[in-house]
Write an enzyme that holds these catalytic residues in place. Structure first.
Site, PDB file in Angstrom:
ATOM      1  N   SER A 244      -1.305   3.184  15.438  1.00 16.58           N
ATOM      2  CA  SER A 244      -1.998   3.209  14.149  1.00 16.58           C
ATOM      3  C   SER A 244      -2.390   1.824  13.648  1.00 16.58           C
ATOM      4  CB  SER A 244      -1.126   3.888  13.092  1.00 16.58           C
ATOM      5  OG  SER A 244       0.119   3.220  12.960  1.00 16.58           O
TER       6      SER A 244
ATOM      7  N   ASP B 250       1.037   1.156   2.748  1.00 14.79           N
ATOM      8  CA  ASP B 250       1.654   2.454   2.470  1.00 14.79           C
ATOM      9  C   ASP B 250       3.123   2.533   2.884  1.00 14.79           C
ATOM     10  OD1 ASP B 250       1.433   2.465   5.198  1.00 14.79           O
ATOM     11  OD2 ASP B 250       0.027   4.140   5.325  1.00 14.79           O
TER      12      ASP B 250
ATOM     13  N   HIS C 295       2.046   0.645   7.142  1.00 15.06           N
ATOM     14  CA  HIS C 295       0.910  -0.148   7.609  1.00 15.06           C
ATOM     15  C   HIS C 295       0.592  -1.267   6.617  1.00 15.06           C
ATOM     16  CE1 HIS C 295       0.479   4.075   9.052  1.00 15.06           C
ATOM     17  NE2 HIS C 295       0.420   3.426  10.207  1.00 15.06           N
TER      18      HIS C 295
END
Length: 388
Positions: free
Chosen positions: A45, A351, A354
């Site tokens: 991610s 968040d 990340h």
């Protein structure tokens, strides 16, 4: 080798002086800069530009608000590091291989997906925590992509114009940003730190095999990020409140696992250089840049590095049940966490898992200079081997 910037946009004068001397002492710096016509990225991610969202649904607002002004398939408020890499070579942002809508692969493709691991995961989304598109699968997708682009170009027409040229595969930059989830998966399953460390050789062996396979298909320039200080992530700090903290407030033992992985990764890359002397391998120390930013945020114009910008609850603005962009029950009412902190441009964590676009940009500005690389060469020299 590592040195730190005095602000988020420029490397310190000391670093510039250091690189000047490196140019005198290292003939690599006398070579021409690299003109990468394409980038092929593999990862999780941290570098996903829409892969996992294409398969399972995109993250909702406020993801993407800062730069794209809408969810863009990235797990950030804006751009991620791979975006800044593409920008630096005047290339378009990479389209996710899994995204079939409105995509162009003229200058490369992104095989990264959120929650990806290097090794075969023990459980996968939607019932588990890991992506089904682990690194072996990403490599197979790359093989299929390479073979099919050749056929599409032969057929000519509209779709041929959306494919990279054949010579781009040899001349491209191959970027890797993966491994963090292999470590976190073990830790979140309550394996001991020693058990997770013991798994590192097998994890890195699988990484090495895939890199060799890409090299066998013509890849020659590899830019490989190490893993980040996972003990500084708000969601780790929230999940493990009793873990011993270091002077920066990070979970000490978790970071030691990341450092162990990084040390072995550096050794793995050194071995790849010996085995494939015709290829260029650059080890990139993301960890040091991120930890410097987290431990000294005020020096770089940041604040609250251990507190999520988008989230809800507790010391770290992060919880298991109230997640950024998702519905949550708060004080008996269902709400959507579709807003973030007022100034994301001075925050580090987006968040809880990340990073913000600002933190990603800061990191890119440092690693692109070569000050955190082995060998210590800038990004735009990453096509040169030690024998060039």
């Amino acid at each position: 080798m590592g040195c730190y910037a005095t602000n988020r946009s420029a490397i310190s004068s000391f670093c510039l002086l250091l690189l000047t001397f490196a140019g005198i002492l290292n003939p690599t710096f006398a070579l021409k800069s690299c003109k990468f016509p394409a980038i092929f990225n593999f990862g999780d991610s941290n570098s996903d530009t829409g892969g996992l969202p294409a398969a399972f649904g995109p993250p909702n607002r406020p993801y993407g608000n800062t730069f794209f002004h809408m969810p863009s398939g990235r797990y950030s408020d804006g751009r991620v590091i791979i975006d800044f890499i593409a920008e630096s070579f005047n290339l378009p942002y990479l389209s996710a291989y899994l995204n079939s809508l409105g995509t162009s692969f003229t200058h490369g493709a992104n095989f990264a997906t959120g929650a990806s691991t290097i090794r075969l995961p023990s459980s996968v989304i939607p019932s588990g925590i890991s992506s089904p598109f682990f690194l072996d699968v990403q490599f197979q997708q790359f093989v299929q992509f390479k073979n099919r682009t050749k056929l599409i170009r032969k057929q000519r027409g509209l779709f041929a114009k959306l494919m990279p040229k054949e010579e781009y595969f040899r001349n491209a930059l191959y970027t890797f940003d993966i491994g963090q989830n292999d470590l976190e998966a073990g830790l979140l399953l309550n394996k001991s730190f020693e058990e997770v460390k013991a798994s590192v050789p097998d994890i890195l062996n699988r990484l090495s095999v895939n890199i060799k396979n890409i090299s066998n298909l013509g890849g020659r320039s590899f830019w490989i990020h190490n893993t980040r200080p996972i003990g500084c992530l708000p969601y780790i700090l929230m999940n493990f409140p009793s873990a011993e903290r270091d002077e920066a407030g990070c979970a000490k033992a978790f970071n030691e696992v990341a450092q162990h992985f990084n040390s072995r990764l550096k050794e793995t890359i050194a071995q790849l250089r010996k085995e494939i002397p015709s290829a260029a391998f650059t080890y990139v120390d993301i960890y040091s840049v991120k930890y410097s930013l987290i431990s000294q945020p005020q020096e770089y114009g940041f604040e609250l590095p251990l507190v999520a910008c988008c989230g809800y609850g507790g010391k770290y603005n992060n919880s298991k049940t109230a997640r950024c962009g998702s519905p949550a029950i708060i004080n008996g009412s269902q709400i959507i966490l579709d807003s973030s902190c007022d100034r994301p441009w001075v925050r580090v964590s987006w968040d809880g898992v990340h990073y913000t676009e600002a933190a990603n940009k800061f990191t890119f500005d440092q690693i692109s200079t070569g000050a955190f690389s082995d060998p210590p060469i800038p990004l735009n020299f990453a096509c040169h081997t030690s024998t060039n």
